[in-house]
Design a protein around this motif. Sequence first.
Motif, PDB file in Angstrom:
ATOM      1  N   THR A 261       4.872  26.671 -47.585  1.00 49.06           N
ATOM      2  CA  THR A 261       5.561  27.791 -48.214  1.00 49.06           C
ATOM      3  C   THR A 261       5.058  29.067 -47.542  1.00 49.06           C
ATOM      4  O   THR A 261       4.392  29.010 -46.504  1.00 49.06           O
ATOM      5  CB  THR A 261       5.251  27.871 -49.722  1.00 49.06           C
ATOM      6  N   LEU A 263       2.713  30.799 -48.430  1.00 45.16           N
ATOM      7  CA  LEU A 263       1.274  30.977 -48.660  1.00 45.16           C
ATOM      8  C   LEU A 263       0.547  30.997 -47.308  1.00 45.16           C
ATOM      9  O   LEU A 263       0.920  30.261 -46.400  1.00 45.16           O
ATOM     10  CB  LEU A 263       0.739  29.820 -49.510  1.00 45.16           C
ATOM     11  N   ASP A 265      -1.648  30.293 -44.143  1.00 40.59           N
ATOM     12  CA  ASP A 265      -1.961  28.989 -43.544  1.00 40.59           C
ATOM     13  C   ASP A 265      -3.392  28.546 -43.847  1.00 40.59           C
ATOM     14  O   ASP A 265      -3.647  27.380 -44.109  1.00 40.59           O
ATOM     15  CB  ASP A 265      -1.742  29.084 -42.036  1.00 40.59           C
ATOM     16  N   ASN A 524      -1.497  42.996 -47.026  1.00 44.27           N
ATOM     17  CA  ASN A 524      -1.236  42.415 -45.719  1.00 44.27           C
ATOM     18  C   ASN A 524       0.049  41.622 -45.614  1.00 44.27           C
ATOM     19  O   ASN A 524       0.381  41.138 -44.551  1.00 44.27           O
ATOM     20  CB  ASN A 524      -2.415  41.505 -45.327  1.00 44.27           C
ATOM     21  N   PRO A 526       3.519  41.318 -44.780  1.00 48.32           N
ATOM     22  CA  PRO A 526       4.359  42.248 -44.024  1.00 48.32           C
ATOM     23  C   PRO A 526       5.452  42.827 -44.913  1.00 48.32           C
ATOM     24  O   PRO A 526       6.227  42.090 -45.512  1.00 48.32           O
ATOM     25  CB  PRO A 526       4.957  41.354 -42.929  1.00 48.32           C
ATOM     26  N   TYR A 571      14.300  30.831 -43.130  1.00 54.06           N
ATOM     27  CA  TYR A 571      13.178  30.437 -43.987  1.00 54.06           C
ATOM     28  C   TYR A 571      12.679  31.639 -44.808  1.00 54.06           C
ATOM     29  O   TYR A 571      12.884  32.792 -44.437  1.00 54.06           O
ATOM     30  CB  TYR A 571      12.034  29.831 -43.168  1.00 54.06           C
TER      31      TYR A 571
ATOM     32  N   MET B   1       5.779  32.195 -39.044  1.00 59.14           N
ATOM     33  CA  MET B   1       5.729  32.983 -40.268  1.00 59.14           C
ATOM     34  C   MET B   1       4.348  32.923 -40.911  1.00 59.14           C
ATOM     35  O   MET B   1       3.678  33.927 -41.075  1.00 59.14           O
ATOM     36  CB  MET B   1       6.776  32.441 -41.247  1.00 59.14           C
ATOM     37  N   ILE B   2       3.963  31.674 -41.219  1.00 59.72           N
ATOM     38  CA  ILE B   2       2.749  31.486 -42.011  1.00 59.72           C
ATOM     39  C   ILE B   2       1.543  32.082 -41.287  1.00 59.72           C
ATOM     40  O   ILE B   2       0.720  32.765 -41.888  1.00 59.72           O
ATOM     41  CB  ILE B   2       2.533  29.988 -42.267  1.00 59.72           C
ATOM     42  N   GLN B   3       1.494  31.837 -39.974  1.00 59.65           N
ATOM     43  CA  GLN B   3       0.335  32.290 -39.223  1.00 59.65           C
ATOM     44  C   GLN B   3       0.213  33.807 -39.217  1.00 59.65           C
ATOM     45  O   GLN B   3      -0.869  34.359 -39.077  1.00 59.65           O
ATOM     46  CB  GLN B   3       0.407  31.791 -37.777  1.00 59.65           C
ATOM     47  N   VAL B   5       0.876  35.887 -41.635  1.00 62.17           N
ATOM     48  CA  VAL B   5       0.663  36.554 -42.913  1.00 62.17           C
ATOM     49  C   VAL B   5      -0.720  37.160 -43.027  1.00 62.17           C
ATOM     50  O   VAL B   5      -0.885  38.296 -43.440  1.00 62.17           O
ATOM     51  CB  VAL B   5       0.924  35.570 -44.067  1.00 62.17           C
TER      52      VAL B   5
END
Lengths: 733, 64
Positions: A261, A263, A265, A524, A526, A571, B1-3, B5
């Motif tokens: 999701t 969340l 990594d 943080n 974005p 996504y 994406m995840i990386q 954040v």
Amino acid sequence: MNVETFRYDNRVVRAFAIATVIWGLVGFGAGLLIACQLFWPDLNFNLQFTTFGRLRPLHTNAVIFAFVGNGMFMGIYYSLQRLLKARMYSDFLSWVNFWGWQAIIVGAAVTLPLGFTTSKEYAELEWPIDIAITVVWVAFTINLIGTILKRRERHLYVAIWFYLATAITVAVLHIGNSLAIPASAFKSYSIYAGVQDALMQWWYGHNAVAFFLTTPYLGMMYYFLPKAADRPVFSYRLSIIHFWGLIFIYIWAGPHHLLYTALPDWAQSLGMVFSLMLIAPSWGGMLNGLLTLRGAWDKVRQDPMLKFMVVALTAYGMATLEGPALAIKSVNSLSHYTDWTIAHVHTGALGWNGFLTFSVLYWLIPRLYNTRLWSVKLANWHFWVALLGMMFYVVPMYWSGITQGLMWKQFTSEGFMQYPNFLETVLQLIPMYRLRAIGGTLYIVGACLMAYNLWKTAKGGEFQPEQEASAVPLSPEAPPAHAHNPWGHRWLEGKPLLFTALSLVAILVGGLVEVIPMYLIKGNVPTISSVKPYTPLEVLGRDIYIREGCVGCHSQMVRPFRSETERYGDYSKAGEFIYDHPFLWGSKRTGPDLHRQGGKYPDAWHYNHMDDPRLTSPGSIMPRYPWLLTQKINTNALPARLAALRKTGVPYPAGFENGSAQKDLWNQAGKVVTNLKQGSITNAAPDTEIIALIAYLQRLGTDIKAPPSPPSPPSPPSTPAITSGDSKSGGGL
Amino acid sequence: MIQNVLKEIGGIGLYGVISVCLFFLVFSVALARACLLKKRFLNSMSMLPLQDGPPPTKGVSHHE
């Protein structure tokens, strides 16, 4: 030697035992009803109070907090007194615990069908009931610790450690996750938003499984299994490692509910690693239980109580092996949102919690009534019928889950989706849903046999309201237990408050390491400049979505897989959820994901779909929602709701709710009505709930489709333009 | 994406290392404590559930 005579209180134990049986039948019955609704949608009798969305939380809450909760208190109140050689600290608190807990359950049974829900899984109850839970839990904890402090047994047996860990951790989890701003007597908004709310919810949700469904039951296993087998636990040393390993690791594993999701990594990886490590203490505990029966397997053949216990431990072992496996990201990419998760949790709920509760009831009731079990044969029938029922439940659900996961991801050799219509994948599962209902029916039949057997047992005996016992009081002059081993566990077991504090530290460390960065995330994530707060009409529409429990079947989280972006669209980004109080990512897709639903269909499609889903989607298993077409939206509630949302951090301008909000609402509603007229729906009134729901659904996921706005500061503007925009229904800012 | 954040949080990778180290520290202490305990004490503790002895049940079961 000064031997004291005292009496154990059996009255409260019996009360919790009766409540366990009654609420168990209610919880199982609610589960069977909603299971049948998945292949027979009209089984809600066309009532809004009995739809799948409203009854699913009733089922989960009834089973977790009413059935297991009462079962847990029953086991604790019986074993605690005897392990400490002391009556409960306060009879008054015992009854506050009992009646308070039953009142909370009744409150849940009334409010959830009425649609009063926060939508956060296993934490759906609204804020007044949350406060009541806190009060009752504090009463229980005081009674628990008070009894420990006035004990006549110097050392705390391992079961009591598990009870202590349960008491303190559930308190921390419940308070942490339930923080919300009330908007009315039964409506509140989580203080957390989006990613933060998701992480907090699954930190709670996962550890509710750990510290409500697991640790108290492990404590009961460590007490009642040796009693029934008439032999000590296999390895007390192993039980010490089991306890510390389990409570320390469990608290870290929550993020495995949010793999792939939005969340971060690192949190996902941390959750996965600690989930894998959980196998060790879990299996240590299971083996410790099963090996306690070494040399006593002949008793298992004869004693139905031990039969239930063995299956409970086996189910615990299966579930705790499967859980870590499902936490591996590659496995989770297939299993998440499917019925595989349903199969997994029911291995634990039906097998571990259900069978262990039945085992304890069969052991306890004859002793409370000073008699023997009325019918061993009937108990054996219960065992086999329940076991068969469990198999008929979980096997079809595993089949269903894997089928779903594979069909969602299947591409043709030309690179197109094999099953682009989500409904195709649903229809494939109907036979499995029918089989599951057969399994559930068998399980309930077994529970009814047990209820009858226990009732006949009670009628044949004489209730012993108190049991006399005697013991030597603890003497303050006695040499401290740590005289020869100042650092051994033996010393720690004689210091209950220190023990409690260390347990608290163990569970807080894991929680804080994951939660503190959650706050760092806030600055943080974005910022997406086009993401704006919901309009007044969309707020009311979102509240209807929450009230109807749509999140029980529809996720709002498109994962970064080609199979999902092809089906749903782009996504989901963390920055899209910053105004979502609460988050609505969901955990199951009985229906399709809705995060990119906005603009996908005309308003008229939604209108017809909500009136009767089978008009637009033949074969759909979604219930009808005709009342949305006639019920009026509650505009009176709007000012309080906007004000509450502002308090959570949504940047509505000051005074907005008393100024232009109503005007904006009617403007947007008018646009929806106009759109509906273009779709040949001429009788839609602008003040009906369907209008608000359509506005919300058409807004979903559209913010990032909006044309780029002029350069803006990175943080959300303090006074954004809360006006209806240019999407199909006028939503989108 | 995840990386993307959290990559801007300095030293975020340290959280994972700290977590695993903490676990091994707690686990090692628990293991050491468990191993240090005397057999006699462990036996007495494991016998605790068997000491309270509920009254023996009387009567007969109708369907054995």
